[in-house]
Write an enzyme that holds these catalytic residues in place. Structure first.
Site, PDB file in Angstrom:
ATOM      1  N   LYS A  41      13.816  22.082  58.150  1.00 12.99           N
ATOM      2  CA  LYS A  41      12.925  23.207  57.878  1.00 12.99           C
ATOM      3  C   LYS A  41      11.805  23.346  58.911  1.00 12.99           C
ATOM      4  O   LYS A  41      11.372  24.459  59.209  1.00 12.99           O
ATOM      5  CB  LYS A  41      12.318  23.066  56.476  1.00 12.99           C
ATOM      6  CG  LYS A  41      13.340  23.309  55.377  1.00 12.99           C
ATOM      7  CD  LYS A  41      12.743  23.045  54.013  1.00 12.99           C
ATOM      8  CE  LYS A  41      12.692  24.309  53.218  1.00 12.99           C
ATOM      9  NZ  LYS A  41      12.311  24.111  51.817  1.00 12.99           N
TER      10      LYS A  41
ATOM     11  N   GLY B 298       0.661  16.239  44.856  1.00 16.79           N
ATOM     12  CA  GLY B 298       1.583  16.105  45.982  1.00 16.79           C
ATOM     13  C   GLY B 298       1.080  16.835  47.210  1.00 16.79           C
ATOM     14  O   GLY B 298       0.423  17.888  47.104  1.00 16.79           O
TER      15      GLY B 298
ATOM     16  N   THR C 155      17.612  23.973  54.809  1.00 17.55           N
ATOM     17  CA  THR C 155      17.084  22.966  53.906  1.00 17.55           C
ATOM     18  C   THR C 155      16.859  21.673  54.680  1.00 17.55           C
ATOM     19  O   THR C 155      16.958  21.640  55.911  1.00 17.55           O
ATOM     20  CB  THR C 155      17.981  22.829  52.654  1.00 17.55           C
ATOM     21  OG1 THR C 155      17.346  21.954  51.733  1.00 17.55           O
ATOM     22  CG2 THR C 155      19.374  22.302  52.980  1.00 17.55           C
TER      23      THR C 155
ATOM     24  N   ASP D 194       9.537  30.022  50.175  1.00 20.19           N
ATOM     25  CA  ASP D 194       9.332  29.044  49.087  1.00 20.19           C
ATOM     26  C   ASP D 194       8.115  29.409  48.224  1.00 20.19           C
ATOM     27  O   ASP D 194       8.163  29.315  46.990  1.00 20.19           O
ATOM     28  CB  ASP D 194       9.156  27.624  49.649  1.00 20.19           C
ATOM     29  CG  ASP D 194      10.471  27.022  50.107  1.00 20.19           C
ATOM     30  OD1 ASP D 194      11.524  27.414  49.569  1.00 20.19           O
ATOM     31  OD2 ASP D 194      10.449  26.158  51.000  1.00 20.19           O
TER      32      ASP D 194
ATOM     33  N   ASN E  22      12.566  28.446  55.688  1.00 13.26           N
ATOM     34  CA  ASN E  22      13.765  28.234  54.864  1.00 13.26           C
ATOM     35  C   ASN E  22      14.746  29.397  54.962  1.00 13.26           C
ATOM     36  O   ASN E  22      15.811  29.359  54.364  1.00 13.26           O
ATOM     37  CB  ASN E  22      13.379  27.993  53.393  1.00 13.26           C
ATOM     38  CG  ASN E  22      12.865  29.265  52.736  1.00 13.26           C
ATOM     39  OD1 ASN E  22      12.454  30.198  53.419  1.00 13.26           O
ATOM     40  ND2 ASN E  22      12.892  29.308  51.424  1.00 13.26           N
TER      41      ASN E  22
ATOM     42  N   GLY F  93      11.259  24.432  37.021  1.00 19.00           N
ATOM     43  CA  GLY F  93      11.323  24.610  38.468  1.00 19.00           C
ATOM     44  C   GLY F  93      12.560  25.317  38.995  1.00 19.00           C
ATOM     45  O   GLY F  93      12.600  25.697  40.168  1.00 19.00           O
TER      46      GLY F  93
ATOM     47  N   ARG G  28      -4.159   9.590  50.080  1.00 17.79           N
ATOM     48  CA  ARG G  28      -5.264  10.547  50.171  1.00 17.79           C
ATOM     49  C   ARG G  28      -5.315  11.245  51.534  1.00 17.79           C
ATOM     50  O   ARG G  28      -5.609  12.438  51.646  1.00 17.79           O
ATOM     51  CB  ARG G  28      -6.579   9.816  49.877  1.00 17.79           C
ATOM     52  CG  ARG G  28      -7.735  10.785  49.749  1.00 17.79           C
ATOM     53  CD  ARG G  28      -9.062  10.135  49.488  1.00 17.79           C
ATOM     54  NE  ARG G  28     -10.092  11.166  49.633  1.00 17.79           N
ATOM     55  CZ  ARG G  28     -10.797  11.674  48.637  1.00 17.79           C
ATOM     56  NH1 ARG G  28     -10.634  11.246  47.425  1.00 17.79           N
ATOM     57  NH2 ARG G  28     -11.690  12.623  48.866  1.00 17.79           N
TER      58      ARG G  28
ATOM     59  N   SER H 205      23.729  21.248  47.785  1.00 15.69           N
ATOM     60  CA  SER H 205      22.884  22.446  47.735  1.00 15.69           C
ATOM     61  C   SER H 205      23.383  23.419  46.667  1.00 15.69           C
ATOM     62  O   SER H 205      24.588  23.664  46.547  1.00 15.69           O
ATOM     63  CB  SER H 205      22.888  23.136  49.102  1.00 15.69           C
ATOM     64  OG  SER H 205      22.264  24.404  48.977  1.00 15.69           O
TER      65      SER H 205
HETATM   66  P1  ATR Z   1       8.620  17.494  50.104  1.00 15.96           P
HETATM   67  O1  ATR Z   1       8.765  18.086  51.461  1.00 15.96           O
HETATM   68  O2  ATR Z   1       9.819  17.699  49.200  1.00 15.96           O
HETATM   69  O3  ATR Z   1       7.351  17.895  49.423  1.00 15.96           O
HETATM   70  P2  ATR Z   1       7.629  14.919  51.049  1.00 15.96           P
HETATM   71  O4  ATR Z   1       7.014  15.552  52.226  1.00 15.96           O
HETATM   72  O5  ATR Z   1       8.365  13.645  51.219  1.00 15.96           O
HETATM   73  O6  ATR Z   1       8.643  15.887  50.330  1.00 15.96           O
HETATM   74  O7  ATR Z   1       6.499  14.725  49.922  1.00 15.96           O
HETATM   75  C1  ATR Z   1       6.761  14.081  48.731  1.00 15.96           C
HETATM   76  C2  ATR Z   1       5.505  14.067  47.854  1.00 15.96           C
HETATM   77  O8  ATR Z   1       5.797  13.251  46.714  1.00 15.96           O
HETATM   78  C3  ATR Z   1       4.304  13.437  48.538  1.00 15.96           C
HETATM   79  O9  ATR Z   1       3.128  14.029  48.032  1.00 15.96           O
HETATM   80  C4  ATR Z   1       4.407  11.975  48.094  1.00 15.96           C
HETATM   81  O10 ATR Z   1       3.192  11.280  48.108  1.00 15.96           O
HETATM   82  P3  ATR Z   1       2.721  10.477  49.433  1.00 15.96           P
HETATM   83  O11 ATR Z   1       2.170  11.506  50.371  1.00 15.96           O
HETATM   84  O12 ATR Z   1       1.714   9.516  48.946  1.00 15.96           O
HETATM   85  O13 ATR Z   1       3.967   9.818  49.972  1.00 15.96           O
HETATM   86  C5  ATR Z   1       4.874  12.166  46.661  1.00 15.96           C
HETATM   87  N1  ATR Z   1       5.534  10.948  46.159  1.00 15.96           N
HETATM   88  C6  ATR Z   1       6.792  10.543  46.407  1.00 15.96           C
HETATM   89  N2  ATR Z   1       7.048   9.372  45.778  1.00 15.96           N
HETATM   90  C7  ATR Z   1       5.896   9.012  45.131  1.00 15.96           C
HETATM   91  C8  ATR Z   1       5.494   7.918  44.298  1.00 15.96           C
HETATM   92  N3  ATR Z   1       6.348   6.930  43.996  1.00 15.96           N
HETATM   93  N4  ATR Z   1       4.236   7.923  43.807  1.00 15.96           N
HETATM   94  C9  ATR Z   1       3.371   8.926  44.069  1.00 15.96           C
HETATM   95  N5  ATR Z   1       3.694   9.988  44.866  1.00 15.96           N
HETATM   96  C10 ATR Z   1       4.929  10.036  45.391  1.00 15.96           C
END
Ligand code: ATR
Length: 278
Positions: free
Chosen positions: A70, A133, A66, A107, A91, A245, A160, A19
């Site tokens: 969360k 995402g 973290t 956040d 957070n 970021g 989706r 962290s």
């Molecule tokens: P966080 O809380 O950090 O946002 P998360 O809930 O695991 O982490 O979400 C990760 C995001 O990255 C999701 O939108 C995930 O898409 P999916 O919902 O389809 O899993 C996306 N992501 C991670 N790896 C991916 C990959 N190889 N290709 C496309 N999207 C990916």
């Protein structure tokens, strides 16, 4: 007579060694000459609530939270801010004098604060925002964009169904687009945000062609290792306004520090360098 207590704060998670929050708060404590401490603490799910509830006894006035806690911390927090409830995760915890735990989520605040600082003329209000995402980070980003008056959010996710769930949660201003068709719609967006982990060191690359994007579109990535992701590099080449970021991490820390240590801290270049270890 009781001696004056040294204010303590921490970040809880598992794992926690990587962290960057201790660097952020440590820099501010030194900079403002505050005799407090901010430490990383690794906790386990089974004893999370018990141990969090003990923290005030040791002098802690608050904690950042973290992964992977969360969402869980909301289940035993006594006061939950509207934005934490809307995002469904916290957070930032503050231990109130009466023993209650207040849970907040900064956040989205950090996300907007970062863009504002780097691009003061930016507004979410004039064109749709495309968000890649649909995980936890996306929820914070979407809620803050809606709070900024974004007329439409075009949500794009590999799975989706997860995007559809966020549309149901946040309402009609969120529209779901197919990943394969979304790049063609870029000419109509004012802001593009990557909230996936793609492009992070050690993760697969993000393949999202920017051919259609307009000059001047604001492009930001919540990934900050590397600081210039392939998405941001491609966006810069197209004449976009690019915001990295790291600032989101720095800005999300501001409200907690102010509450716990009674000083509103600055996010500036010295802090960035302290956090980057240069
Ligand atoms: P966080 O809380 O950090 O946002 P998360 O809930 O695991 O982490 O979400 C990760 C995001 O990255 C999701 O939108 C995930 O898409 P999916 O919902 O389809 O899993 C996306 N992501 C991670 N790896 C991916 C990959 N190889 N290709 C496309 N999207 C990916």
């Amino acid at each position: 007579m009781t001696a004056e207590r040294i204010p303590l704060a921490c970040v809880i998670g598992s794992p926690i060694a990587h962290s960057l929050s201790p660097r952020v708060h440590g820099h501010w404590l030194r900079r403002y000459g505050i005799s407090g401490y901010y430490v990383p603490i690794e906790l386990r799910h089974e004893t999370l609530e018990e141990h969090v509830r003990k923290l005030p006894d040791f002098g802690f006035c608050g904690a950042n939270v973290t992964l992977p806690f969360k969402e869980t911390v909301l289940s035993f927090s006594d006061v939950i801010t509207d934005r934490a409830a809307l995002i469904g995760a916290a957070n930032t915890l503050t231990f109130l004098r009466d023993g209650r735990i207040r849970a907040d989520n900064t956040d989205g605040y950090g996300f907007i604060g970062n863009i504002r600082q780097s691009a003061p003329d930016w507004t979410a209000q004039q064109a749709p925002t495309m968000v890649l995402g649909a995980g936890g980070a996306s929820r914070a980003v979407i809620s803050s964009l809606l709070g900024e008056g974004a007329p439409e959010i075009w949500l794009v996710n590999r799975t989706r169904n997860r995007a559809e769930m966020l549309r149901e949660h946040f309402g009609a201003r969120v529209r779901v687009l197919e990943w394969n068709h979304a790049p063609q719609e870029l000419s109509n967006v004012g802001t593009l945000v990557n909230t996936t982990s793609l492009g992070m060191r050690g993760q697969p690359e993000l393949h999202f062609p920017l051919d259609a994007i307009k000059r001047g579109t604001l492009v930001t990535d919540i990934v900050y290792t590397p600081l210039e992701t392939a998405l941001l590099a491609a966006a810069a080449k197209k004449g976009c306004v690019v915001v990295d970021g790291l600032g989101m991490l720095l800005h999300q820390a501001v409200p907690g520090f102010e509450t716990w240590f009674h000083k509103r801290p600055e996010v500036d270049e010295a802090l960035r360098q302290a956090v980057l270890g240069q």
